[in-house]
Design a protein around this motif. Structure first.
Motif, PDB file in Angstrom:
ATOM      1  N   PHE A 118       8.136   9.093  -9.261  1.00  0.00           N
ATOM      2  CA  PHE A 118       8.874  10.009  -8.383  1.00  0.00           C
ATOM      3  C   PHE A 118       7.989  10.713  -7.357  1.00  0.00           C
ATOM      4  CE2 PHE A 118      12.614  10.258 -11.462  1.00  0.00           C
ATOM      5  CZ  PHE A 118      13.429   9.523 -10.642  1.00  0.00           C
ATOM      6  N   PRO A 119       6.839  11.289  -7.757  1.00  0.00           N
ATOM      7  CA  PRO A 119       5.999  11.918  -6.738  1.00  0.00           C
ATOM      8  C   PRO A 119       5.506  10.921  -5.692  1.00  0.00           C
ATOM      9  CG  PRO A 119       5.352  12.654  -8.906  1.00  0.00           C
ATOM     10  CD  PRO A 119       6.336  11.561  -9.108  1.00  0.00           C
ATOM     11  N   LEU A 120       5.126   9.713  -6.129  1.00  0.00           N
ATOM     12  CA  LEU A 120       4.658   8.717  -5.164  1.00  0.00           C
ATOM     13  C   LEU A 120       5.755   8.396  -4.160  1.00  0.00           C
ATOM     14  CD1 LEU A 120       2.755   6.089  -7.349  1.00  0.00           C
ATOM     15  CD2 LEU A 120       1.789   7.690  -5.696  1.00  0.00           C
ATOM     16  N   PHE A 121       6.958   8.257  -4.683  1.00  0.00           N
ATOM     17  CA  PHE A 121       8.069   7.898  -3.832  1.00  0.00           C
ATOM     18  C   PHE A 121       8.427   9.038  -2.879  1.00  0.00           C
ATOM     19  CE2 PHE A 121      12.445   7.049  -2.778  1.00  0.00           C
ATOM     20  CZ  PHE A 121      12.339   5.730  -2.414  1.00  0.00           C
ATOM     21  N   THR A 122       8.410  10.261  -3.399  1.00  0.00           N
ATOM     22  CA  THR A 122       8.708  11.425  -2.564  1.00  0.00           C
ATOM     23  C   THR A 122       7.668  11.555  -1.448  1.00  0.00           C
ATOM     24  OG1 THR A 122       9.502  12.464  -4.578  1.00  0.00           O
ATOM     25  CG2 THR A 122       9.352  13.862  -2.661  1.00  0.00           C
TER      26      THR A 122
END
Lengths: 468, 260, 85
Positions: free
Chosen positions: A149-153
């Motif tokens: 999720f953080p990578l994608f955000t």
């Protein structure tokens, strides 16, 4: 009362007069009004804003590479692969630690239950059922989500996603769909329900429906752990440790590409059958790239996404675990209710390369995809093979002992990728489309595709003698 | 004042907005990708609530912030390039500014592409005078060597202009102060009138007196309505009639209530 | 529907502009919502527009207009007439 009637007549008169003016003026007022507002804006900017000439435009330079005819696609693919690789290799160790801690606590719980002299069935439902599936969901899901999720955000914040739409639009146009559908697919990686909601950005109702009906072909975060686990066991189990994550990342990337290909095929077909129509226009803004605020990204992806999705998974996993334990331990005649049901499903399941337990796990996993694999393991465990599951090797032994071959693994992965959306996604589709028919199709189309694809794969492999 | 505040409340409830007594309603408008939600989050923190607009599948986020002992309810409008209402999002944004009667409308502008963004600000300023401009992304503008004369812009627009870099937390206190000043009526604003080509101004001059005769003037700007007549925006005209009857009906009811 | 042929000889369509070239909007032959949408983004007659890049198959095409970058599909851009700069 009188007032309103006078007002009403005046209004009609006014409408008529305005219409006369519009027609007399050649109907140019609407355009002229927009142009004039921009003239005002230009004037204001001219007086108050100074742009120094020829500054280096980093966004344009980045776009030269990221949307280039030659490097655009490879970079997209590499980015996807890299994100998956970081997720998989980064999640390995924390997953193992979490599993270790949580399963050790299970022993503590069992100790307490024994000390208190609790009946076996209570221990079974609460500890072996509810707690164990909770431990599974948390240890298997939390680490990859907390990385993915953080990578994608980050990618989202950077402004890369509109470029993906720009690169892929011409393919969507061939399918008579909207390029912005790729944005909704990106959201689907996180959660298909969020992906369905994001279809609001598509203006044309026809193209929006296509995007909603096909969003499920992008595997969401609830399905990644299943894909990763199976990929790890059957695709990379024999490789050296440092190669494993890369191999699994490759396998998952391949799965995602299959999902994208199916999305195009289904969109293409829908545009020529149920949702006949021409591709409408697409207006896409490519905002400048912005340096993401790391802390804000971490906070937002953790609070908004990770915790939210995990909470839902846990809420579903607890009762589902308890129920699964019950049905696999309540016997009717010689075998459990679970085994009866699995046996009933067996003929259909075998035809598509699965077995009854796998198909049943997918059915029981309707509330949330995260619990499919835990349910499956629990049903296998309860049917006799009692082993300690603290490594992938053990898991492999369990699956092989239950008759898994490479074909079972492949078909399970394909079925996981393509099958019906989870209940939350279906409810979201109902809310967004406001139509029972389209929500039902949101269920029916993926289900049909999953059965069809798995059937073809399984039958061809058997026909060619590649698998038993 | 009492009567108009009752009818305001009715109109707002129609939009799913419930205010406490003395709470001021702030509408937040802006183009997509200008950091509008960053501004919203920065102002409200965790005191927010999300849902849909009544009967629409469009996000509606509301939040609360307190400044100088005054409570403000902030409503995040859909991000749109325009409010000439050709899409559902634009219609929601326009109808809320027009009929929801917010005490202040904040328009968030991207300082790096002011020309495009001013289009929306000028449209909002035609409907309501109580506007505060949040000139966001000034840090990005500086990086791009764009220099903006903030005071000049403020004078030109006739409404407060607050430079902000919401992601860095810059300028938000000033923004609250201006919202407070305008919302509580301490600061009088005089928005710039958009100038139109002679042929449009002529047509407007002919229509405006008749619109004034309709008696809608107290809360709708006749010039803006005349423009919509010229646009041929019949849907808006019908909406106005519907909202006015809603308003009239409710104040009648409240009179009955008082009588009882 | 194909874009209307430019009436004036000095006019071409926006889709014909080469990457890196600039032009000025002359008139729009778009209809309905798309016409409004594109005008709201600042594509109004008299506006300077530059073609910045084309997609992998030459479609969609990205333009800078009023300091922002907007991508349009080729057949939509073909319905906007421009003057070469």
């Amino acid at each position: 009362m009188n007032n309103t009637i006078i007002g009403h007549n005046l209004l009609i008169e006014l409408k008529r007069e305005a219409q006369k003016k519009r027609l007399a003026g050649g109907n140019i007022y609407a355009d002229k009004i927009v142009s004039d507002i921009f003239t005002n804006a230009e004037d204001i900017v001219h007086k108050n804003v100074v742009r120094k000439d020829k500054q280096i435009n980093w966004s344009q330079k980045a776009d030269n590479i990221l949307t280039s005819k030659i490097t655009g696609y490879p970079i997209m693919l590499l980015t996807l692969g890299a994100i998956l690789w970081i997720t998989i290799s980064g999640a390995n160790v924390p997953s193992a630690i979490l599993a270790d801690v949580l399963f050790r606590f299970q022993d503590v719980l069992t100790g307490i239950f024994m000390y208190l002299g609790a009946p076996d069935w209570l221990h079974g439902v609460l500890v072996l059922g509810a707690y164990r599936s909770l431990a599974w969901v948390v240890s298997v899901m939390l680490p990859p989500m907390a990385i993915f999720f953080p990578l994608f955000t980050l990618l989202e914040d950077l402004g890369y996603l509109p470029r993906v739409s720009f690169n892929l639009d011409h393919i969507f146009k061939k399918a008579k769909a909207c390029g912005k559908q790729s944005l909704t697919m990106c959201m689907g990686f996180g959660c298909n329900a969020a992906g369905v909601i994001s279809c609001r950005i598509i203006d044309s109702p026809r193209e929006r429906l296509i995007a909603i009906l096909t969003n499920n072909f992008v595997p969401c975060n609830g399905r990644f752990p299943t894909l990763i686990a199976i990929g790890m066991i059957f695709g990379a189990g024999n490789l050296a440790l440092h190669l494993q994550s890369a191999a699994v990342a490759g396998i998952i990337t391949g799965m995602i590409l299959i999902g994208i290909a199916v999305t195009f095929i289904v969109s293409w077909t829908l545009s020529r059958t149920l949702l006949k129509g021409e591709a409408s226009s697409m207006v896409l803004e490519l905002p400048p790239y912005r340096r993401p605020k790391i802390l804000a990204v971490l906070y937002r992806s953790f609070i908004d996404r990770t915790i939210f999705v995990l909470r839902r998974a846990v809420l579903v996993a607890l009762p589902a675990g308890a129920i699964t334990w019950l049905v696999s331990n309540v016997y009717v005649g010689e075998i459990s209710i679970l085994a009866h049901t699995a046996n009933f499903l067996d003929p259909v399941a075998l035809a598509i390369g699965l077995d009854g337990f796998i198909l049943l796990a997918f059915i029981l996993g309707l509330p949330a995809n995260e619990i499919v694999f835990p349910i499956l393991i629990m049903s296998y465990l309860s049917s006799g093979y009692m082993i300690e599951l603290d490594s992938l090797t053990d898991l492999q032994i369990l699956l092989v002992n239950n008759g898994w071959t490479w074909l079972t693994a492949l078909c399970t992965m394909l079925f996981c990728l393509l099958h019906w959306p989870c209940a939350t996604t279906l409810l979201t589709a109902l809310k967004e489309t406001g139509s029972k028919k389209w929500s039902f199709l949101t269920f029916l189309i993926p289900t049909g595709v999953a059965f069809l694809v798995c059937f073809i794969v399984a039958q061809s492999a058997r026909l060619l003698g590649l698998a038993p | 004042m009492g009567d108009s505040s009752v009818s305001h409340r009715v109109l707002r409830e129609h939009f799913g907005i419930n205010t406490k007594e003395n709470q001021k309603v702030i509408a937040l408008a802006g183009n997509p990708n200008v950091g509008k939600s960053t501004v919203f989050n920065a102002l409200t923190g965790l005191r927010q609530h999300t849902g849909n607009w009544p009967g629409k599948t469009v996000d509606n986020a509301q939040g609360i912030f307190t400044y100088k002992n005054n409570s403000f309810l902030i409503v995040d409008l859909p991000g749109t390039y325009s409010i000439l209402a050709r899409t559902v999002e634009e219609e929601i944004a326009r109808d809320f500014i027009c009929f929801g009667q917010p005490d202040v409308t904040i328009v968030v502008l991207d300082a790096t592409s002011l020309e495009r963004n001013l289009n929306l600000a000028l449209q909002v300023m035609e409907i309501t005078s109580r506007v505060v401009i949040c000139l966001n992304l000034i840090d990005e503008a500086k990086k791009k060597n764009i220099s903006i004369d903030y005071a000049g812009l403020e004078q030109e627009l006739g409404v407060p202009v607050v430079p902000t870099a919401a992601r860095e937390g810059i300028g938000l206190e000033d923004l609250k102060e201006e919202v407070y000043q305008v919302g509580l009526g301490f600061k009088k604003v005089q928005p710039r009138k958009t100038h139109y080509s002679p042929e449009i101004e002529e047509a407007l001059a002919a229509l405006i007196p008749k619109i004034q005769d309709l008696g809608w003037g107290e809360f709708l700007n006749p010039r803006w309505i005349a423009l919509r007549f010229l646009d041929g925006d019949e849907k808006l005209i019908d909406n106005i009639v519907r909202h006015l009857s809603l308003k009239a009906g409710q104040s009648l009811n409240s009179e009955v209530e008082i009588a009882l | 529907m194909q874009g209307a042929k430019p009436k004036n000889k000095s006019q071409i369509t926006l889709s014909q502009i080469k990457e890196g070239s600039a032009c000025t909007i002359a008139e729009l032959h778009l209809e309905g919502l798309l016409r409004r949408r594109i005008m709201d983004l600042g594509f109004v007659p008299g506006t300077a527009v530059q073609c910045v890049r084309k997609g992998p198959t030459g479609d969609p095409i990205a333009y800078t207009v009023r300091g922002t970058t907007i991508a349009l599909r080729k057949e939509d851009a073909a319905k906007i007439n421009v003057f070469m700069a």
